[in-house]
Design a protein around this motif. Structure first.
Motif, PDB file in Angstrom:
ATOM      1  N   ALA A  67       0.935  -1.211   0.041  1.00 14.80           N
ATOM      2  CA  ALA A  67       0.051   0.008   0.056  1.00 14.80           C
ATOM      3  C   ALA A  67       0.919   1.302   0.025  1.00 14.80           C
ATOM      4  N   HIS A  68       1.883   1.177   0.877  1.00 16.41           N
ATOM      5  CA  HIS A  68       2.859   2.333   0.710  1.00 16.41           C
ATOM      6  C   HIS A  68       3.401   2.550  -0.573  1.00 16.41           C
ATOM      7  N   LEU A  69       3.832   1.625  -1.109  1.00 19.01           N
ATOM      8  CA  LEU A  69       4.588   1.515  -2.548  1.00 19.01           C
ATOM      9  C   LEU A  69       3.643   2.070  -3.454  1.00 19.01           C
ATOM     10  N   ARG A  70       2.337   1.645  -3.362  1.00 20.40           N
ATOM     11  CA  ARG A  70       1.175   2.274  -4.492  1.00 20.40           C
ATOM     12  C   ARG A  70       1.393   3.590  -4.241  1.00 20.40           C
ATOM     13  N   MET A  71       1.098   3.970  -3.079  1.00 25.35           N
ATOM     14  CA  MET A  71       1.005   5.632  -2.606  1.00 25.35           C
ATOM     15  C   MET A  71       2.211   6.240  -3.439  1.00 25.35           C
ATOM     16  N   LEU A  72       3.445   5.756  -3.216  1.00 34.45           N
ATOM     17  CA  LEU A  72       4.514   6.518  -3.896  1.00 34.45           C
ATOM     18  C   LEU A  72       4.516   6.450  -5.340  1.00 34.45           C
ATOM     19  N   VAL A  73       4.254   5.339  -5.941  1.00 29.75           N
ATOM     20  CA  VAL A  73       4.134   5.355  -7.425  1.00 29.75           C
ATOM     21  C   VAL A  73       3.104   6.168  -7.926  1.00 29.75           C
ATOM     22  N   GLY A  74       1.816   6.457  -7.268  1.00 32.46           N
ATOM     23  CA  GLY A  74       0.985   7.176  -7.787  1.00 32.46           C
ATOM     24  C   GLY A  74       1.104   8.577  -7.731  1.00 32.46           C
ATOM     25  N   VAL A  75       2.403   9.157  -7.002  1.00 41.57           N
ATOM     26  CA  VAL A  75       2.382  10.591  -7.136  1.00 41.57           C
ATOM     27  C   VAL A  75       3.736  10.862  -7.586  1.00 41.57           C
ATOM     28  N   THR A  76       4.517  10.141  -8.233  1.00 36.24           N
ATOM     29  CA  THR A  76       5.805  10.187  -9.102  1.00 36.24           C
ATOM     30  C   THR A  76       5.914   9.672 -10.227  1.00 36.24           C
ATOM     31  N   GLY A  77       6.135  10.121 -11.277  1.00 37.91           N
ATOM     32  CA  GLY A  77       6.496   9.539 -12.356  1.00 37.91           C
ATOM     33  C   GLY A  77       7.925   8.889 -12.363  1.00 37.91           C
ATOM     34  N   LEU A  78       8.790   8.766 -11.495  1.00 34.19           N
ATOM     35  CA  LEU A  78      10.179   8.287 -11.375  1.00 34.19           C
ATOM     36  C   LEU A  78      10.052   6.964 -11.142  1.00 34.19           C
ATOM     37  N   PRO A  79      11.028   5.953 -11.666  1.00 34.88           N
ATOM     38  CA  PRO A  79      11.085   4.534 -11.660  1.00 34.88           C
ATOM     39  C   PRO A  79      11.491   4.669  -9.912  1.00 34.88           C
ATOM     40  N   ILE A  80      10.859   3.591  -9.193  1.00 36.68           N
ATOM     41  CA  ILE A  80      10.937   3.092  -7.897  1.00 36.68           C
ATOM     42  C   ILE A  80      11.309   1.726  -7.568  1.00 36.68           C
ATOM     43  N   SER A  81      12.648   1.732  -6.696  1.00 37.07           N
ATOM     44  CA  SER A  81      13.079   0.418  -6.111  1.00 37.07           C
ATOM     45  C   SER A  81      12.417   0.066  -4.813  1.00 37.07           C
ATOM     46  N   ALA A  82      11.942  -0.833  -4.529  1.00 37.17           N
ATOM     47  CA  ALA A  82      11.438  -1.255  -3.050  1.00 37.17           C
ATOM     48  C   ALA A  82      12.195  -1.804  -2.224  1.00 37.17           C
TER      49      ALA A  82
END
Length: 261
Positions: A67-82
């Motif tokens: 859920a935390h990861l989805r929140m971050l993905v939803g507000v930035t267009g940058l690639p995210i490594s979890a």
């Protein structure tokens, strides 16, 4: 960018000839701020993610982490490594499922560590199980429709097992198992960093964030590091600044922090 595009962008950062900093965000505001500052990729921090909801590192469930990861993905267009901790389970299948869920949540990379998370018993999974867990994570990543970047973490020094030879042995095995990035947090000095980097051919991540054991981008690049993360340091720096402002209000009745910016 599509998830495929983000995955390609993250891989390209690892393949260029100089190190890059992957900034660890902890909430929507920090993710947006770090993107606006100019960072090209973000990572999550398991400790910071837990602290912002009043928990300790390791206490978030897999559902809460996603859920935390989805929140971050939803507000930035940058690639995210979890930061996926130890994969939320002891078995290779647990690690594979965690990789799949992270990808579904929007991540294009993620780390699996070899610590057990147990208060009693060994701090690290045994060598064979650790390698099997990384191999399962890699296999799950390779079944995705884009190239998910798997980071394998050897937690020896972080878990009070300061054995550099075993750290290198594990990282070399994780590389053979297919890991894309290798990471050994809390290496004691630059000589150890150089040894690790010289012992593997895949990109090595170094974690800045510990006083006395953090180094500049230039110094780490010379040692062979390709990626630099900052753990909870940005989160703690932000909280320290807020606490200093709060102390000023309560102790002096002044609001000088507003003018100081």
């Amino acid at each position: 960018m599509t998830q495929t595009d983000k995955a390609a962008a993250l891989r390209a950062l690892h393949e260029r000839g100089q190190p890059f900093v992957i900034a660890n965000g902890w909430d929507a505001a920090s993710a947006r701020m770090l993107e606006a500052a100019g960072f090209q990729a973000l990572a999550t921090s398991s400790a910071a993610a837990a602290e912002v909801v009043g928990k300790r590192d390791g206490q978030l469930t897999r559902d809460e982490k996603m859920a935390h990861l989805r929140m971050l993905v939803g507000v930035t267009g940058l690639p995210i490594s979890a930061d996926l901790g130890n994969g939320f389970g002891a078995s290779p299948e647990d690690c594979a499922e965690t990789i799949r869920q992270a990808a579904e949540a929007g991540a294009v990379g993620g780390s699996i560590e070899d610590s057990t998370g147990e208060a009693d018993g060994p701090a690290l999974y045994d060598f064979e199980r650790s390698v099997a867990r990384v191999a399962a994570a890699v296999e799950a990543a390779r079944q995705l429709p884009f190239r998910f970047t798997v980071t394998a973490r050897a937690e020896n020094f972080f878990q009070g097992v300061p054995d550099l030879d075993d750290t290198i042995r594990r990282l070399q095995a994780y590389e053979r198992a297919g890991a894309d990035v290798l990471f050994a947090p809390l290496l004691p000095d630059l000589d150890a960093v150089r040894r690790v980097c010289a012992s593997v051919s895949k990109p090595v991540n170094f974690m800045n964030g510990v006083p006395g054991k953090s180094h500049s981008v230039a110094v780490l690049g010379e040692a062979g590091v390709r990626r630099i993360s900052v753990a909870t340091s940005l989160f703690r720096h932000a909280m320290k600044a807020a606490r200093q402002a709060a102390d000023e209000i309560l102790a002096q009745g002044t609001f000088g922090y507003i003018d100081r910016g």
